[in-house]
Design a protein around this motif. Structure first.
Motif: not given
Length: 125
Positions: A12-14, A26-27, A29-30, A78, A114
């Motif tokens: 996951v990309d952080v 945080t993620d 992608s958000s 990543t 989040d």
């Protein structure tokens, strides 16, 4: 499955960012973009107050865009899923605290949040 698809399932990309003296993740992608902070942008007292807060992380919510005031963005890395840990229920952490990962340098835990949930905890939707 090709190599990219296999990698995508296991990583996951952080996005890592700074608020005051603390680093959070945080993620990625958000996140829609990084912008200049505005006076009404969100600050979360429990995460700490920004020293200057000239930047804002802009993210998508069901009600539109949210803006979290930050001191800086440290980059996107990543992270293998095996390097992420969910926040245990017994920790009694805030609802926006979803887990932790270790930073690259010292193995220090970084709180993962989040972004959309931060708005809910502040009574903003």
């Amino acid at each position: 499955m090709d190599g990219d698809a296999e990698r995508a399932l296991g990583e996951v990309d952080v996005l890592f960012f700074q608020i005051g003296d603390s680093e959070y993740g945080t993620d990625a992608s958000s996140v829609l973009r990084i912008d200049r902070a505005l006076p009404d942008d969100l600050t979360v007292r429990d995460l700490g107050l920004p020293h200057k807060g000239h930047r804002a992380i802009v993210f998508d919510t069901p009600e539109g865009e949210g803006h979290l005031k930050v001191d800086g963005v440290n980059g996107v890395r990543t992270i293998p899923l095996a390097g992420l840990r969910r926040m245990p229920a017994a920790a009694a952490a805030a609802s926006y605290a979803v887990g932790v990962c270790l930073d690259e340098e010292g193995g220090r835990p970084v709180l993962l949040i989040d972004l959309a949930e931060t708005l809910k905890t502040q009574g903003r939707h």
